[in-house]
Write a protein that holds these residues in place. Structure first.
Motif, PDB file in Angstrom:
ATOM      1  N   TYR A 113       0.828  -1.204   0.000  1.00 19.39           N
ATOM      2  CA  TYR A 113       0.000   0.000   0.000  1.00 19.39           C
ATOM      3  C   TYR A 113       0.868   1.262   0.000  1.00 19.39           C
ATOM      4  O   TYR A 113       0.559   2.234  -0.686  1.00 19.39           O
ATOM      5  N   GLU A 114       1.953   1.245   0.757  1.00 19.55           N
ATOM      6  CA  GLU A 114       2.832   2.421   0.816  1.00 19.55           C
ATOM      7  C   GLU A 114       3.442   2.746  -0.552  1.00 19.55           C
ATOM      8  O   GLU A 114       3.551   3.907  -0.931  1.00 19.55           O
ATOM      9  N   ARG A 115       3.820   1.711  -1.284  1.00 15.28           N
ATOM     10  CA  ARG A 115       4.378   1.937  -2.626  1.00 15.28           C
ATOM     11  C   ARG A 115       3.291   2.491  -3.562  1.00 15.28           C
ATOM     12  O   ARG A 115       3.529   3.418  -4.330  1.00 15.28           O
ATOM     13  N   PHE A 116       2.114   1.893  -3.468  1.00 12.38           N
ATOM     14  CA  PHE A 116       0.955   2.351  -4.255  1.00 12.38           C
ATOM     15  C   PHE A 116       0.653   3.818  -3.941  1.00 12.38           C
ATOM     16  O   PHE A 116       0.477   4.647  -4.838  1.00 12.38           O
ATOM     17  N   ARG A 117       0.627   4.144  -2.638  1.00 12.19           N
ATOM     18  CA  ARG A 117       0.288   5.487  -2.158  1.00 12.19           C
ATOM     19  C   ARG A 117       1.245   6.552  -2.724  1.00 12.19           C
ATOM     20  O   ARG A 117       0.803   7.624  -3.113  1.00 12.19           O
ATOM     21  N   LYS A 118       2.534   6.209  -2.741  1.00  8.07           N
ATOM     22  CA  LYS A 118       3.552   7.140  -3.262  1.00  8.07           C
ATOM     23  C   LYS A 118       3.353   7.374  -4.743  1.00  8.07           C
ATOM     24  O   LYS A 118       3.518   8.485  -5.245  1.00  8.07           O
ATOM     25  N   ASP A 119       3.040   6.312  -5.446  1.00 11.40           N
ATOM     26  CA  ASP A 119       2.841   6.373  -6.891  1.00 11.40           C
ATOM     27  C   ASP A 119       1.584   7.209  -7.207  1.00 11.40           C
ATOM     28  O   ASP A 119       1.587   8.027  -8.141  1.00 11.40           O
ATOM     29  N   VAL A 120       0.532   7.012  -6.423  1.00 10.45           N
ATOM     30  CA  VAL A 120      -0.695   7.798  -6.594  1.00 10.45           C
ATOM     31  C   VAL A 120      -0.391   9.284  -6.396  1.00 10.45           C
ATOM     32  O   VAL A 120      -0.797  10.125  -7.200  1.00 10.45           O
ATOM     33  N   GLU A 121       0.329   9.580  -5.323  1.00  8.27           N
ATOM     34  CA  GLU A 121       0.646  10.979  -5.010  1.00  8.27           C
ATOM     35  C   GLU A 121       1.383  11.650  -6.166  1.00  8.27           C
ATOM     36  O   GLU A 121       1.020  12.738  -6.611  1.00  8.27           O
ATOM     37  N   LYS A 122       2.402  10.966  -6.658  1.00  8.12           N
ATOM     38  CA  LYS A 122       3.212  11.466  -7.772  1.00  8.12           C
ATOM     39  C   LYS A 122       2.325  11.735  -8.987  1.00  8.12           C
ATOM     40  O   LYS A 122       2.430  12.788  -9.635  1.00  8.12           O
ATOM     41  N   ASN A 123       1.445  10.789  -9.286  1.00  6.79           N
ATOM     42  CA  ASN A 123       0.581  10.910 -10.461  1.00  6.79           C
ATOM     43  C   ASN A 123      -0.460  12.016 -10.324  1.00  6.79           C
ATOM     44  O   ASN A 123      -0.726  12.734 -11.277  1.00  6.79           O
ATOM     45  N   ILE A 124      -1.067  12.124  -9.149  1.00 13.67           N
ATOM     46  CA  ILE A 124      -2.086  13.160  -8.954  1.00 13.67           C
ATOM     47  C   ILE A 124      -1.439  14.542  -9.071  1.00 13.67           C
ATOM     48  O   ILE A 124      -1.993  15.442  -9.695  1.00 13.67           O
ATOM     49  N   GLU A 125      -0.253  14.693  -8.477  1.00 14.76           N
ATOM     50  CA  GLU A 125       0.446  15.989  -8.571  1.00 14.76           C
ATOM     51  C   GLU A 125       0.740  16.327 -10.039  1.00 14.76           C
ATOM     52  O   GLU A 125       0.596  17.469 -10.469  1.00 14.76           O
ATOM     53  N   LYS A 126       1.139  15.320 -10.781  1.00 20.47           N
ATOM     54  CA  LYS A 126       1.474  15.510 -12.190  1.00 20.47           C
ATOM     55  C   LYS A 126       0.233  15.953 -12.973  1.00 20.47           C
ATOM     56  O   LYS A 126       0.289  16.907 -13.762  1.00 20.47           O
ATOM     57  N   VAL A 127      -0.887  15.276 -12.751  1.00 17.38           N
ATOM     58  CA  VAL A 127      -2.129  15.601 -13.450  1.00 17.38           C
ATOM     59  C   VAL A 127      -2.605  16.997 -13.025  1.00 17.38           C
ATOM     60  O   VAL A 127      -3.055  17.791 -13.850  1.00 17.38           O
ATOM     61  N   TYR A 128      -2.478  17.303 -11.738  1.00 22.04           N
ATOM     62  CA  TYR A 128      -2.876  18.631 -11.254  1.00 22.04           C
ATOM     63  C   TYR A 128      -2.062  19.720 -11.955  1.00 22.04           C
ATOM     64  O   TYR A 128      -2.623  20.716 -12.428  1.00 22.04           O
ATOM     65  N   HIS A 129      -0.769  19.534 -12.015  1.00 23.90           N
ATOM     66  CA  HIS A 129       0.079  20.563 -12.647  1.00 23.90           C
ATOM     67  C   HIS A 129      -0.166  20.669 -14.142  1.00 23.90           C
ATOM     68  O   HIS A 129      -0.077  21.760 -14.707  1.00 23.90           O
ATOM     69  N   LYS A 130      -0.511  19.545 -14.753  1.00 25.28           N
ATOM     70  CA  LYS A 130      -0.851  19.565 -16.183  1.00 25.28           C
ATOM     71  C   LYS A 130      -2.080  20.456 -16.413  1.00 25.28           C
ATOM     72  O   LYS A 130      -2.128  21.247 -17.349  1.00 25.28           O
ATOM     73  N   HIS A 131      -3.069  20.342 -15.531  1.00 24.23           N
ATOM     74  CA  HIS A 131      -4.335  21.053 -15.735  1.00 24.23           C
ATOM     75  C   HIS A 131      -4.384  22.429 -15.084  1.00 24.23           C
ATOM     76  O   HIS A 131      -5.016  23.336 -15.594  1.00 24.23           O
TER      77      HIS A 131
END
Lengths: 116, 116
Positions: A88-106
């Motif tokens: 879960y911790e690895r998943f959580r880090k990956d989610v965080e990275k991706n959400i930040e990326k999508v947020y900055h894209k938009h």
């Protein structure tokens, strides 16, 4: 402005998330659900009910009780519980990275313009 | 098992999210905050306070009141409100796609094994 979010694993209800993950990590260190709950400002009974609910939804045990012994018993995280926590911790880090990326894209332009 | 999540834009508190987005879309159609709130099972006063809070956190108006006229007034979404709604919807879809992708990367094996 920033992005806010909550994320969890769901199986007919919340089956695992940030709170349970922190609780299990603390049980692992303290060998005690009582102390782990206490550190998180949660009552023992609430922590106990939470674990019961998660175990039901996950379909496997997260904790095993140790009775007696020199330390007077306590709780330990099962190997499947430890595996899930790390996973879960690895998943959580990956989610965080991706959400930040999508947020900055938009919405990144808003930051560049100095808006808050 | 599946992934569950909530996402929102934050500026010293929730500034926009799925609920506000749906509310504004309904105001756009009905030209009325009262009817839009009603459709979502929300009281008018709650919807009104929500809009006030979001406008404060965003720093711009989401709604403009139309007073009088043949229809007896109502509310309309501002052009910045409409732009934010469309922008948020595109962001929301992209987040969903990405979270699902990350979830399947980390937990997809569970589905393949037929676990639920």
């Amino acid at each position: 402005m920033k992005v806010g979010y909550k994320i969890w694993l769901d199986n007919h209800g919340k089956a695992f998330g940030d709170g349970p993950c922190e609780l299990l990590r603390r049980v692992e260190k303290r060998m005690s659900l009582h102390q782990a709950a206490n550190q998180m400002g949660m009552s023992y009974s609430k922590a106990w009910r939470l674990i019961q609910t998660l175990e039901e939804r996950l379909g496997f045990a997260l904790l095993e009780r140790k009775v007696g012994g020199p330390s007077g018993g306590g709780s330990q995280v099962t190997s499947r519980g430890k595996a899930l926590t790390s996973h879960y911790e690895r998943f959580r880090k990956d989610v965080e990275k991706n959400i930040e990326k999508v947020y900055h894209k938009h919405f990144g332009f808003a930051e560049k313009k100095g808006r808050k």
